[in-house]
Design a protein around this motif. Structure first.
Motif, PDB file in Angstrom:
ATOM      1  N   GLN A 235       0.825  -1.205   0.000  1.00 36.61           N
ATOM      2  CA  GLN A 235       0.000   0.000   0.000  1.00 36.61           C
ATOM      3  C   GLN A 235       0.862   1.259   0.000  1.00 36.61           C
ATOM      4  OE1 GLN A 235      -3.090   0.088   2.965  1.00 36.61           O
ATOM      5  NE2 GLN A 235      -3.543   2.257   2.643  1.00 36.61           N
ATOM      6  N   SER A 236       1.855   1.304   0.878  1.00 37.01           N
ATOM      7  CA  SER A 236       2.689   2.508   0.972  1.00 37.01           C
ATOM      8  C   SER A 236       3.532   2.710  -0.290  1.00 37.01           C
ATOM      9  CB  SER A 236       3.592   2.437   2.207  1.00 37.01           C
ATOM     10  OG  SER A 236       4.495   1.345   2.110  1.00 37.01           O
ATOM     11  N   GLU A 239       1.340   3.941  -3.115  1.00 36.68           N
ATOM     12  CA  GLU A 239       1.047   5.370  -2.940  1.00 36.68           C
ATOM     13  C   GLU A 239       2.157   6.225  -3.547  1.00 36.68           C
ATOM     14  OE1 GLU A 239       0.554   5.595   1.244  1.00 36.68           O
ATOM     15  OE2 GLU A 239      -1.540   4.910   1.227  1.00 36.68           O
ATOM     16  N   LEU A 242       1.914   6.129  -7.364  1.00 32.89           N
ATOM     17  CA  LEU A 242       0.801   6.955  -7.840  1.00 32.89           C
ATOM     18  C   LEU A 242       1.189   8.433  -7.873  1.00 32.89           C
ATOM     19  CD1 LEU A 242      -2.150   5.204  -5.963  1.00 32.89           C
ATOM     20  CD2 LEU A 242      -1.735   5.184  -8.436  1.00 32.89           C
ATOM     21  N   LYS A 243       2.001   8.854  -6.931  1.00 34.10           N
ATOM     22  CA  LYS A 243       2.470  10.246  -6.923  1.00 34.10           C
ATOM     23  C   LYS A 243       3.444  10.499  -8.069  1.00 34.10           C
ATOM     24  CE  LYS A 243       1.848  10.863  -1.943  1.00 34.10           C
ATOM     25  NZ  LYS A 243       2.538  11.015  -0.620  1.00 34.10           N
ATOM     26  N   PRO A 246       0.963  10.697 -11.757  1.00 30.91           N
ATOM     27  CA  PRO A 246      -0.285  11.265 -11.225  1.00 30.91           C
ATOM     28  C   PRO A 246      -1.444  11.355 -12.212  1.00 30.91           C
ATOM     29  CG  PRO A 246       1.254  13.021 -11.729  1.00 30.91           C
ATOM     30  CD  PRO A 246       1.974  11.735 -12.010  1.00 30.91           C
ATOM     31  N   ALA A 268      -4.471   1.477  -1.813  1.00 32.85           N
ATOM     32  CA  ALA A 268      -3.797   2.716  -2.208  1.00 32.85           C
ATOM     33  C   ALA A 268      -4.510   3.374  -3.387  1.00 32.85           C
ATOM     34  CB  ALA A 268      -2.344   2.410  -2.571  1.00 32.85           C
ATOM     35  N   ILE A 269      -4.910   2.579  -4.356  1.00 36.95           N
ATOM     36  CA  ILE A 269      -5.591   3.109  -5.548  1.00 36.95           C
ATOM     37  C   ILE A 269      -6.955   3.681  -5.175  1.00 36.95           C
ATOM     38  CG2 ILE A 269      -6.635   2.436  -7.749  1.00 36.95           C
ATOM     39  CD1 ILE A 269      -4.315   0.361  -7.984  1.00 36.95           C
ATOM     40  N   GLN A 271      -7.936   4.892  -2.238  1.00 35.07           N
ATOM     41  CA  GLN A 271      -7.772   6.117  -1.455  1.00 35.07           C
ATOM     42  C   GLN A 271      -7.345   7.293  -2.325  1.00 35.07           C
ATOM     43  OE1 GLN A 271      -5.194   5.288   1.886  1.00 35.07           O
ATOM     44  NE2 GLN A 271      -6.537   3.671   2.677  1.00 35.07           N
ATOM     45  N   ALA A 272      -6.634   7.001  -3.391  1.00 33.30           N
ATOM     46  CA  ALA A 272      -6.194   8.072  -4.299  1.00 33.30           C
ATOM     47  C   ALA A 272      -7.252   8.424  -5.335  1.00 33.30           C
ATOM     48  CB  ALA A 272      -4.904   7.648  -4.996  1.00 33.30           C
ATOM     49  N   ARG A 274      -8.081   6.641  -7.928  1.00 34.54           N
ATOM     50  CA  ARG A 274      -7.532   6.309  -9.256  1.00 34.54           C
ATOM     51  C   ARG A 274      -8.061   4.950  -9.729  1.00 34.54           C
ATOM     52  NH1 ARG A 274      -2.496   8.560 -10.254  1.00 34.54           N
ATOM     53  NH2 ARG A 274      -2.646   7.490 -12.284  1.00 34.54           N
TER      54      ARG A 274
END
Length: 382
Positions: A235-236, A239, A242-243, A246, A268-269, A271-272, A274
């Motif tokens: 997950q981390s 993240e 993804l940054k 973007p 992670a996806i 929460q973003a 995406r």
């Protein structure tokens, strides 16, 4: 003299007849007694005390009951592992045995120590889950020398008399990547979540590389993975990826070589925001199924073998060994592809026990389930 001779002959003949008659009666008594015992032994196998003698089949079943089994695990992480353990325990219990689990928290030195402890404690049989030959081979050989039966799952062991179960890792990989390619239109950017050092992971990576070689319109733009706290780490790290990428369209899909990795990437996806990025995983649990069922989840498909069935099949091969049966060096477990479109939408929840109602090929496996083991299970249930 002549008259006396005739009388003597008559007396002698009479005496002989008496003796022969007595012998005949005695012989009949003996024959009757012997015949009675023989009939009793054939039909009821009665011993001198009058109780039935157990048949060879009954003796075989009794010898298989009461076994003490050690389950030596490299790690016990996530719901897949918990369901695998359930499969092991359920099958051993049905066979009248007991299981003790030794988990090593992904520490190979501890796993080797746990194996040594199981040998020293005199377990009848040992099940091994994952691990590496360098850490385990010496202990496994010692167990075999001491007539302790060993069956491994997803371990790179090659020890005579030890059967190794493995999933068809090439097929697992091909199923998920072919689905990814179909959904993506044959091109795109892939994030790979994978970790080295595990036999099944290495086999999956070989098939993954073969896919990229055969599909040049797909590019790997990032790769990561850690077996310690795999879901949280995935997950981390996702993240961070993804940054780095973007924009919508920068990442087409995530290929996760383990369901723990798929869970972390999915969170992670989500929460973003995406969710245009799709996730394709390997392995399956009840928790995974609910994520795949969720229409807002990026995780859309996973290839797997029922973890409960894996545990059950491994136990069956161990009991075949107990019975003196010859088993193959390698047993391959066939996978199934589970897709969102095959499942009902939430709020109806599906678990792995019910999955066979929706996905063809999923369900309880009959591998390794011999007639004798079926009899053992039935006799233990009485």
């Amino acid at each position: 003299m002549k008259q006396w001779g005739k009388a003597s002959i008559l007396l002698l003949a009479f005496a002989i007849m008496v003796v022969l008659s007595a012998c005949g009666n005695k012989a009949n008594e003996n024959n009757n007694t012997a015949g009675g015992n023989k009939t009793s032994n054939q039909e009821g196998e009665t011993n001198q005390a009058g109780s039935p003698e157990p048949s060879d089949a009954t003796k075989n079943l009794d010898a298989l009951k009461g076994k003490k089994i050690a389950l030596i695990m490299q790690f016990n992480t996530g719901t897949f592992s918990s369901q695998y353990i359930q499969g092991v325990k359920d099958q051993v219990t049905k066979f009248g045995g007991e299981v003790q689990v030794f988990a090593a928290d992904n520490d190979l030195a501890k796993m080797a120590s746990n194996l040594d402890a199981a040998i020293n404690q005199g377990f009848d049989g040992i099940l091994i889950d994952h691990g590496q030959a360098g850490a385990l081979e010496a202990g496994v050989k010692r167990a075999v020398e001491q007539k302790i039966q060993v069956i491994a799952f997803d371990a790179d062991l090659k020890v005579p008399e030890v059967t190794v179960l493995q999933q068809d890792d090439a097929k697992l990989t091909e199923m998920t990547l072919n689905k990814l390619s179909e959904d993506a239109g044959g091109k795109g950017s892939i994030v790979k979540v994978w970790v080295a050092g595990f036999a099944p992971m290495e086999r999956r990576n070989v098939a993954y590389k073969a896919f990229l070689d055969s599909n040049p319109d797909f590019k790997e733009i990032a790769a990561f993975g850690n077996a310690n706290n795999p879901a949280m780490d995935a997950q981390s790290q996702m993240e961070a990826v993804l940054k780095k990428y973007p924009n919508k369209g920068d990442i087409t899909a995530v290929w996760a070589s383990w369901d723990e990795f798929a869970k972390g990437a999915t969170r992670a996806i989500q929460q973003a925001g995406r969710t245009e990025i799709k996730v394709y995983g390997i392995d399956m649990s009840d928790e995974d199924l609910q994520l795949i069922q969720d229409s807002n989840s990026p995780w859309v498909a996973s290839a797997a073998v029922d973890p409960i069935s894996i545990g059950s099949v491994q136990v069956r091969y161990l009991y075949q060994k107990f019975n003196g049966d010859q088993t193959d060096e390698t047993v391959v477990l066939e996978p199934t592809l589970v897709k969102r479109e095959d499942l009902p939408a939430l709020p109806e929840k599906v678990n792995t026990t019910q999955l066979s109602e929706h996905v063809e090929g999923w369900g309880s496996s009959e591998q390794g389930y011999t007639d004798l083991l079926k009899e053992l299970e039935a006799s233990t249930a009485k």
